[in-house]
Design a protein around this motif. Structure first.
Motif, PDB file in Angstrom:
ATOM      1  N   LYS A   2      -4.609  48.074  -2.416  1.00 14.13           N
ATOM      2  CA  LYS A   2      -3.915  47.805  -3.674  1.00 14.13           C
ATOM      3  C   LYS A   2      -2.696  48.697  -3.740  1.00 14.13           C
ATOM      4  N   LYS A   3      -1.565  48.099  -4.147  1.00 14.49           N
ATOM      5  CA  LYS A   3      -0.310  48.842  -4.183  1.00 14.49           C
ATOM      6  C   LYS A   3       0.469  48.432  -5.415  1.00 14.49           C
ATOM      7  N   GLU A   4       0.764  49.457  -6.251  1.00 17.95           N
ATOM      8  CA  GLU A   4       1.534  49.230  -7.477  1.00 17.95           C
ATOM      9  C   GLU A   4       0.979  48.062  -8.290  1.00 17.95           C
ATOM     10  N   GLY A   5      -0.330  48.038  -8.426  1.00 15.69           N
ATOM     11  CA  GLY A   5      -0.963  47.083  -9.328  1.00 15.69           C
ATOM     12  C   GLY A   5      -1.413  45.779  -8.719  1.00 15.69           C
ATOM     13  N   GLY A   6      -1.003  45.473  -7.492  1.00 15.25           N
ATOM     14  CA  GLY A   6      -1.398  44.201  -6.890  1.00 15.25           C
ATOM     15  C   GLY A   6      -2.298  44.401  -5.686  1.00 15.25           C
ATOM     16  N   ILE A   7      -3.314  43.541  -5.538  1.00 10.83           N
ATOM     17  CA  ILE A   7      -4.201  43.618  -4.379  1.00 10.83           C
ATOM     18  C   ILE A   7      -3.460  43.094  -3.151  1.00 10.83           C
ATOM     19  N   VAL A   8      -3.495  43.852  -2.075  1.00  8.75           N
ATOM     20  CA  VAL A   8      -2.820  43.481  -0.837  1.00  8.75           C
ATOM     21  C   VAL A   8      -3.800  42.735   0.061  1.00  8.75           C
ATOM     22  N   ASN A   9      -3.422  41.532   0.482  1.00  9.72           N
ATOM     23  CA  ASN A   9      -4.277  40.705   1.346  1.00  9.72           C
ATOM     24  C   ASN A   9      -5.711  40.640   0.798  1.00  9.72           C
ATOM     25  N   PRO A  10      -5.931  40.004  -0.354  1.00 11.19           N
ATOM     26  CA  PRO A  10      -7.238  40.015  -1.017  1.00 11.19           C
ATOM     27  C   PRO A  10      -8.384  39.536  -0.139  1.00 11.19           C
ATOM     28  N   THR A  11      -8.126  38.556   0.738  1.00  8.04           N
ATOM     29  CA  THR A  11      -9.215  37.993   1.549  1.00  8.04           C
ATOM     30  C   THR A  11      -9.379  38.685   2.890  1.00  8.04           C
ATOM     31  N   GLN A  12      -8.554  39.703   3.143  1.00 12.00           N
ATOM     32  CA  GLN A  12      -8.658  40.432   4.414  1.00 12.00           C
ATOM     33  C   GLN A  12     -10.020  41.109   4.508  1.00 12.00           C
TER      34      GLN A  12
END
Length: 689
Positions: A599-609
């Motif tokens: 998660k970076k600055e409020g957003g999930i990065v690559n959620p399905t990774q």
């Protein structure tokens, strides 16, 4: 067994003596009005009084004459801590069953009113002391009997060793357990369950030791005995009900034979049913023993419409309700929930039917004994409380010496019990490492921030998982703080330096007393972020779910963010009804040295990774509400079995072996590699923004 917590009572002798002569305190001839019979002409002044926490419009005692006064001595969250500690090498012992038994006797002798000794649950939990005997016949069971309990609520930790063990402990108790919110369909608890139909008279409290009951009654008679064949006057009749947290499934391991409400509203409805039954029997004064994991949940019961309860004794949250000035153990302060309450012991509230209610709670582990003296009018309404006597008493040798009670009988037996238990623990005193660093595991600290003991434990878990399964790319280890129950080391100075202190087997078993197996979980970035949002709920308020993470991880969170909200489905699975927004950034360093963001600055990065992490089996199963929605997310566990360990390594195994590894490689340095400044905002791995 506590070996830390720098504590000492603050001049309780001198302060107490300056306020009133010892002889008057001892025989109860002053403070709050003379009351030589159970039917009191008065107890303090009557009328609508300013009680501080609420205005007279919101809260008012009855202005009718008081006819009954009673002293309630209460404690909770005993958690098998039956041996006194001697902080800083001093003579003022803290806690222990001997001090507790003596203080109960002293406070009982110091007043002419009837006294009842009650517990709000967690009367035992996994600990080295609980293993010094068989189920139901061990030092912890004997200790609970020796302190003179009249009744206790069921807590979540009573279920940790399973229902066979719990049933045996209840059978051996010299008092009943009361729970109005539990339904037992079958299994071992059926053997101790007292079937009380909703239209049947409530059983007498002292007539049902070794039983589990939804409600009970007692007679506040002059000789402080409850006789089942007694024709008790209405003004002396009291009812007792009990509640257990609806989140038991997330906190322990009950079987499908145990059914509980789904939410606080369901808990309120179940309690109300038993309260109404007591009222129909003509009992107009009711005490609730409640184990909902924090006073804020007892306050929710009142908001949900609970009526007919006069006194709530809360447990499970270690809420230290106290007023200033209070004689607290040095280093302790009022609980955070006291906030702006002008009066916090007791806390004042009004039920929806505009009747006064008082709420009390104390810190656990035999550290405090609450003392509440209250009076009632002929209709069972609260008229006042004794504001001079009512407060939490530190369970210390200094407190006992202040009263100088007779130390024969139960106190003497309790002292011998402590001594015999220490002898049992002697084989665990062998040292296999030393430390010059204090490893912080105190509840009020580790449940609110990263600590070096949390770091060390998580590092040990990650190391053990990678060693056992080198074929897997394990990103990091994640654990809860609630599973760490004690500190390691002996704090002598404010800067957390310690003299060279041995680390013993007993220290490891005490700190990691649940000894959960380590489990490897394969899931997704989104699932991990959701789990951390669950762990950060109520951050700063002592939530046992607060995370501890292994090296290379950086979790930055905003304590003012929105809490994740979950609900438990009838199948026992926790679902998210409101997403949390506390995590700002979350990342770890992979095996190639790259920082990977989830998660970076409020957003999930690559959620399905996909991602593989090490955790505890309790958490992988959804304990502490970790891994919500694991039934629909990509989620599976990988075994860590070996030939020598068919169930895989546990958290204690990992800690011992990792300490050996660090020592062999010259990286232990007597613990100095894990020094920290104790700040919740300057953590190396978890930072509060």
């Amino acid at each position: 067994m506590r070996i830390t917590s720098p504590t000492d009572i603050r001049n309780v002798k001198n302060k107490g003596k300056s306020k009133r002569p010892r002889s008057l305190l001892r025989f109860g001839l002053a403070l709050g009005g003379l009351c030589l019979t159970a039917a009191c002409a008065s107890s303090g002044s009557n009328g609508k009084k300013d009680v501080g926490g609420a205005s007279s419009k919101e809260f008012a005692f009855s202005s009718e004459p008081a006819v009954t006064r009673i002293q309630l001595l209460h404690l909770s969250d005993h958690e098998s801590e039956i041996i006194a500690s001697y902080p800083n090498g001093g003579f003022n012992s803290v806690g222990g069953v001997a001090n507790t038994s003596a203080l109960v006797r002293a406070l009982t002798d110091a007043i002419t009113s009837p006294t009842l000794v009650l517990s709000a649950g967690d009367t035992f939990m996994p600990a080295p002391t609980l293993q010094a005997g068989t189920a139901g016949d061990n030092p912890v069971s004997k200790a609970n009997n020796l302190i003179g309990l009249s009744g206790a609520a069921l807590g979540n930790h009573e279920f940790d060793f399973g229902e066979d063990f719990l049933s045996a402990m209840i059978k051996n108790a010299a008092f009943p357990y009361i729970s109005s919110t539990i339904e037992v369909k079958d299994g071992p608890l059926k053997d101790v369950l007292l079937n009380v139909d909703i239209d049947d008279p409530a059983p007498w409290l002292d007539a049902i030791p070794g039983k589990l009951t939804p409600r009970a009654k007692f007679c506040a008679s002059l000789n402080r005995r409850v006789l089942s064949n007694q024709n008790c006057p209405t003004e002396l009749l009291f009812g007792v009900v009990g509640s257990l947290t609806q989140d038991l499934q997330a906190l322990s391991s009950p079987s499908s034979n145990v059914v509980l409400p789904l939410d606080v509203k369901g808990v309120q409805v179940a309690i109300q049913r038993q309260v109404n039954a007591l009222k129909r029997e003509g009992i107009n004064k009711v005490i609730l023993l409640s184990h909902l994991q924090g006073v804020k949940y007892e306050l929710e019961l009142l908001k949900e419409g609970l009526t007919g309860v006069d006194v709530i004794i809360a447990g499970g949250g270690d809420d230290r309700l106290a007023d200033e000035p209070s004689h607290l153990i040095a280093g302790d302060s009022r609980g955070k929930i006291c906030g702006t309450e002008r009066r916090c012991y007791p806390m004042f509230r009004q039920s929806l039917d505009e009747e006064p209610v008082v709420i009390v709670a104390t810190d656990g582990q035999f550290r405090y004994l609450g003392r509440l003296v209250v009076s009632f009018d002929a209709e069972g309404r609260l008229t006042w409380f004794d504001d001079k006597r009512s407060r939490p008493w530190p369970i210390t040798r200094n407190s006992v010496d202040f009263f100088s009670p007779s130390l024969d009988g139960n106190p003497a037996l309790a002292q011998r019990l402590e001594e015999s238990t220490v002898r049992f623990l002697e084989p665990m005193m062998k040292s296999f490492a030393t430390t010059e660093t204090y490893f912080e595991g105190r509840r009020e600290v580790i449940r609110n921030q990263e600590t070096n003991l949390g770091d060390l434990s998580a590092d040990a878990m990650a190391w053990s998982a990678r060693k056992t399964r080198p074929d897997l790319d394990i990103a990091f280890a994640l654990r809860n703080s609630g599973g760490i129950r004690d500190s390691i080391g002996y704090a002598l100075r404010v800067n957390r330096d310690v003299s060279e202190t041995p680390i013993r087997e007993l220290d490891i078993r005490s700190a990691f007393r649940f000894n959960n197996p380590i489990e490897i979980v394969e899931t997704t970035h989104q699932s991990v972020v959701e789990t951390l949002e669950a762990a950060l709920r109520e951050a700063g308020y002592g939530n046992g779910a607060f995370p501890q993470l292994s090296d290379g991880v950086l979790l930055q969170y905003n304590s003012k963010g929105v809490d994740q909200v979950q609900r438990r489905t009838p199948s026992g699975v926790y679902e998210i009804t409101q997403a949390g927004s506390k995590i700002v950034n979350f990342s770890y360093i992979d095996r190639d040295g790259n920082r990977v963001y989830l998660k970076k600055e409020g957003g999930i990065v690559n959620p399905t990774q996909s991602i593989t992490i090490a955790t505890l089996k309790y958490l992988a199963k959804g304990g502490d509400a970790y891994f919500p929605l694991r039934h629909v997310r990509p989620f599976r566990t990988r075994k860590m079995r070996t030939k020598d360990r068919p169930f895989g390594p546990t958290e204690q195994d990992a800690f011992r072996e990792y300490l050996d590894e660090l020592t062999i490689k010259g990286r232990w340095a007597k613990g100095n590699a894990y020094k920290y400044d104790g700040s919740s905002s300057k953590g190396r791995r978890i930072q509060r923004l």
